[in-house]
Write an enzyme that holds these catalytic residues in place. Structure first.
Site, mmCIF file in Angstrom:
data_model
loop_
_atom_site.group_PDB
_atom_site.id
_atom_site.type_symbol
_atom_site.label_atom_id
_atom_site.label_comp_id
_atom_site.label_asym_id
_atom_site.label_seq_id
_atom_site.Cartn_x
_atom_site.Cartn_y
_atom_site.Cartn_z
ATOM 1 N N MET A 159 -11.863 -5.700 4.518
ATOM 2 C CA MET A 159 -11.027 -4.879 5.389
ATOM 3 C C MET A 159 -10.783 -5.645 6.684
ATOM 4 O O MET A 159 -11.717 -6.178 7.286
ATOM 5 C CB MET A 159 -11.711 -3.549 5.716
ATOM 6 C CG MET A 159 -11.881 -2.598 4.540
ATOM 7 S SD MET A 159 -10.350 -2.208 3.657
ATOM 8 C CE MET A 159 -9.366 -1.442 4.956
ATOM 9 N N MET A 161 -12.096 4.950 -1.042
ATOM 10 C CA MET A 161 -12.795 5.177 0.234
ATOM 11 C C MET A 161 -13.412 6.555 0.126
ATOM 12 O O MET A 161 -12.980 7.511 0.776
ATOM 13 C CB MET A 161 -11.796 5.081 1.397
ATOM 14 C CG MET A 161 -11.364 3.656 1.690
ATOM 15 S SD MET A 161 -9.826 3.571 2.634
ATOM 16 C CE MET A 161 -8.659 3.511 1.291
ATOM 17 N N GLY A 175 -9.454 3.876 6.579
ATOM 18 C CA GLY A 175 -9.184 5.264 6.918
ATOM 19 C C GLY A 175 -7.735 5.569 7.251
ATOM 20 O O GLY A 175 -7.253 6.653 6.941
ATOM 21 N N PHE A 176 -7.059 4.617 7.879
ATOM 22 C CA PHE A 176 -5.684 4.888 8.289
ATOM 23 C C PHE A 176 -4.818 3.644 8.141
ATOM 24 O O PHE A 176 -5.297 2.528 8.356
ATOM 25 C CB PHE A 176 -5.640 5.344 9.759
ATOM 26 C CG PHE A 176 -6.398 6.626 9.992
ATOM 27 C CD1 PHE A 176 -5.766 7.857 9.835
ATOM 28 C CD2 PHE A 176 -7.748 6.593 10.321
ATOM 29 C CE1 PHE A 176 -6.481 9.040 10.019
ATOM 30 C CE2 PHE A 176 -8.462 7.774 10.501
ATOM 31 C CZ PHE A 176 -7.827 8.999 10.354
ATOM 32 N N GLY A 177 -3.548 3.872 7.821
ATOM 33 C CA GLY A 177 -2.585 2.776 7.833
ATOM 34 C C GLY A 177 -2.112 2.539 9.262
ATOM 35 O O GLY A 177 -2.427 3.314 10.173
ATOM 36 N N GLY A 178 -1.399 1.451 9.452
ATOM 37 C CA GLY A 178 -0.767 1.200 10.746
ATOM 38 C C GLY A 178 -1.682 0.755 11.869
ATOM 39 O O GLY A 178 -1.298 0.810 13.038
ATOM 40 N N ASP A 214 -4.607 3.774 -2.013
ATOM 41 C CA ASP A 214 -5.734 4.118 -1.145
ATOM 42 C C ASP A 214 -6.206 5.538 -1.403
ATOM 43 O O ASP A 214 -5.464 6.490 -1.166
ATOM 44 C CB ASP A 214 -5.307 3.980 0.321
ATOM 45 C CG ASP A 214 -5.121 2.532 0.705
ATOM 46 O OD1 ASP A 214 -6.088 1.769 0.570
ATOM 47 O OD2 ASP A 214 -4.005 2.165 1.120
ATOM 48 N N HIS A 217 -1.134 -1.087 -4.539
ATOM 49 C CA HIS A 217 -2.406 -0.786 -3.870
ATOM 50 C C HIS A 217 -2.443 0.712 -3.562
ATOM 51 O O HIS A 217 -1.582 1.239 -2.855
ATOM 52 C CB HIS A 217 -2.537 -1.607 -2.587
ATOM 53 C CG HIS A 217 -3.862 -1.454 -1.913
ATOM 54 N ND1 HIS A 217 -4.998 -2.132 -2.315
ATOM 55 C CD2 HIS A 217 -4.240 -0.679 -0.871
ATOM 56 C CE1 HIS A 217 -6.015 -1.788 -1.545
ATOM 57 N NE2 HIS A 217 -5.580 -0.907 -0.653
ATOM 58 N N MET A 258 -8.741 8.377 -0.366
ATOM 59 C CA MET A 258 -9.634 8.777 0.730
ATOM 60 C C MET A 258 -10.080 10.219 0.549
ATOM 61 O O MET A 258 -9.270 11.071 0.179
ATOM 62 C CB MET A 258 -8.888 8.670 2.056
ATOM 63 C CG MET A 258 -8.289 7.310 2.315
ATOM 64 S SD MET A 258 -7.403 7.334 3.873
ATOM 65 C CE MET A 258 -6.701 5.685 3.890
ATOM 66 N N HIS A 265 -8.193 1.538 -4.344
ATOM 67 C CA HIS A 265 -9.194 1.224 -3.316
ATOM 68 C C HIS A 265 -9.868 2.539 -2.939
ATOM 69 O O HIS A 265 -9.278 3.364 -2.241
ATOM 70 C CB HIS A 265 -8.466 0.565 -2.125
ATOM 71 C CG HIS A 265 -9.279 0.430 -0.884
ATOM 72 N ND1 HIS A 265 -8.702 0.188 0.354
ATOM 73 C CD2 HIS A 265 -10.617 0.489 -0.660
ATOM 74 C CE1 HIS A 265 -9.644 0.101 1.285
ATOM 75 N NE2 HIS A 265 -10.813 0.307 0.698
ATOM 76 N N SER A 311 0.838 -1.198 0.000
ATOM 77 C CA SER A 311 0.000 0.000 0.000
ATOM 78 C C SER A 311 0.877 1.254 0.000
ATOM 79 O O SER A 311 1.637 1.501 0.943
ATOM 80 C CB SER A 311 -0.906 0.019 1.237
ATOM 81 O OG SER A 311 -1.505 1.291 1.331
ATOM 82 N N GLY A 340 0.910 -2.237 4.039
ATOM 83 C CA GLY A 340 1.513 -0.901 3.993
ATOM 84 C C GLY A 340 2.715 -0.807 4.905
ATOM 85 O O GLY A 340 3.866 -0.950 4.480
ATOM 86 N N SER A 341 2.440 -0.605 6.194
ATOM 87 C CA SER A 341 3.521 -0.404 7.175
ATOM 88 C C SER A 341 4.510 -1.557 7.201
ATOM 89 O O SER A 341 5.712 -1.335 7.320
ATOM 90 C CB SER A 341 2.951 -0.245 8.588
ATOM 91 O OG SER A 341 1.726 0.413 8.552
ATOM 92 N N ASP A 353 -6.992 -6.401 3.629
ATOM 93 C CA ASP A 353 -6.333 -5.102 3.757
ATOM 94 C C ASP A 353 -6.400 -4.577 5.183
ATOM 95 O O ASP A 353 -7.488 -4.312 5.705
ATOM 96 C CB ASP A 353 -7.050 -4.134 2.783
ATOM 97 C CG ASP A 353 -6.410 -2.758 2.716
ATOM 98 O OD1 ASP A 353 -5.380 -2.532 3.376
ATOM 99 O OD2 ASP A 353 -6.965 -1.911 1.979
ATOM 100 N N GLY A 354 -5.218 -4.367 5.780
ATOM 101 C CA GLY A 354 -5.139 -3.737 7.098
ATOM 102 C C GLY A 354 -4.429 -4.607 8.122
ATOM 103 O O GLY A 354 -4.885 -5.702 8.429
ATOM 104 N N GLY A 355 -3.288 -4.147 8.596
ATOM 105 C CA GLY A 355 -2.568 -4.869 9.641
ATOM 106 C C GLY A 355 -1.969 -6.185 9.181
ATOM 107 O O GLY A 355 -1.689 -7.067 9.999
HETATM 108 C C1 DX5 Z 1 -6.605 1.589 5.246
HETATM 109 C C2 DX5 Z 1 -6.058 1.248 3.882
HETATM 110 C C3 DX5 Z 1 -4.964 0.266 3.871
HETATM 111 C C4 DX5 Z 1 -3.715 0.705 4.598
HETATM 112 C C5 DX5 Z 1 -3.022 -0.531 5.073
HETATM 113 O O1 DX5 Z 1 -7.736 2.365 5.089
HETATM 114 O O2 DX5 Z 1 -7.092 0.728 3.065
HETATM 115 O O3 DX5 Z 1 -4.638 -0.117 2.536
HETATM 116 O O4 DX5 Z 1 -2.844 1.461 3.822
HETATM 117 O O5 DX5 Z 1 -1.977 -0.140 5.884
HETATM 118 P P1 DX5 Z 1 -1.304 -1.117 6.933
HETATM 119 O O6 DX5 Z 1 -0.791 -2.298 6.156
HETATM 120 O O7 DX5 Z 1 -0.247 -0.286 7.550
HETATM 121 O O8 DX5 Z 1 -2.391 -1.538 7.892
HETATM 122 ZN ZN ZN Z 2 -6.566 -0.139 1.053
#
Ligand code: DX5
Ligand code: ZN
Length: 216
Positions: free
Chosen positions: A136, A66, A141-144, A33, A31, A35, A64, A7, A196-197, A174-176
């Site tokens: 999801m 949002m 909404g947020f990474g990490g 994102d 990927h 928003m 993706h 991401s 992502g992270s 997607d996510g964590g």
């Molecule tokens: C969250 C995004 C994800 C995000 C994932 O809204 O859709 O794609 O970037 O980030 P990590 O892998 O850090 O959870």
């Molecule tokens: Zn995403």
């Protein structure tokens, strides 16, 4: 085969070319994102960034969305080289079918996304109209954020339904996502892992991507 989709939200935007190169070399999908600050309480990046990546991308671009009223931007994403476009069911509701067919009408793969609080059964009526589904594993909404454990059961239920209908639709998660849970996610039926992270904040992104491909 399992696909890894880093991401770009977690990339270093001042040195974006370096992170794009990592995806080109070691991963499978970009990927992206998108928003809008309304559907989710955060704003990410838009067309100038997607277009810049598109020019040098050697792997497919997966956007993706949002955003509210996702149908309004379908044509624009097609025009900047996106080949996989997903949007949230919660943002489209009764316009879900028409948005899916609009995406396909531009030659893109159409994906439908749900947040962790939307029953996975919500996707069942649309399985004949999608090219992939995105579950999801954190709230969009947020990474990490921390991976939500109930995702495993949701993937398994969705996978079972897809197979019972004789369909071949990849499940994207997607996510964590990290090397610590990638193997288990693949085991229950995930086909595309967004990370992502755990990729871009890792000391060695190449090793992180490779670790996710190995069943643990
Ligand atoms: C969250 C995004 C994800 C995000 C994932 O809204 O859709 O794609 O970037 O980030 P990590 O892998 O850090 O959870
Ligand atoms: Zn995403």
């Amino acid at each position: 085969m399992l696909k890894i989709a880093p991401s770009i939200l977690a990339a270093d935007f001042l040195h974006l070319a370096d992170d794009v190169e990592i995806v080109n070399k070691y991963a499978d999908i970009f990927h992206l994102d998108i928003m809008d600050g309304t559907f989710v309480p955060n704003i990410s990046f838009g067309f100038p960034v997607v277009e810049a990546i598109s020019k040098v991308a050697e792997k497919p671009l997966d956007a993706h969305l949002m955003i509210v009223e996702p149908w309004k931007y379908v044509e624009r994403f097609a025009s900047v080289g996106v080949s996989m476009l997903s949007f949230h069911y919660e943002a489209a509701l009764d316009k879900t079918n028409e948005t899916l067919s609009l995406i396909r009408s531009f030659g893109m793969k159409a994906g439908l996304v749900i947040n962790p609080d939307v029953p996975v059964e919500t996707l069942f009526p649309y399985l004949g109209e999608v090219d992939y589904v995105l579950l999801m594993s954190v709230f969009a909404g947020f990474g990490g954020q921390k991976f939500i454990e109930s995702t495993y059961g949701r993937i398994a239920r969705l996978k079972e339904r897809i197979e019972s209908e004789g369909l071949d639709i990849p499940i994207e998660v997607d996510g964590g996502v990290s090397p610590a849970n990638a193997g288990a996610l693949e085991e229950v039926g995930a086909g595309i892992l967004v990370a992502g992270s755990s990729v871009f904040r890792a000391e060695d992104p190449e090793a992180a991507i490779k670790a996710m491909r190995q069943r643990i």
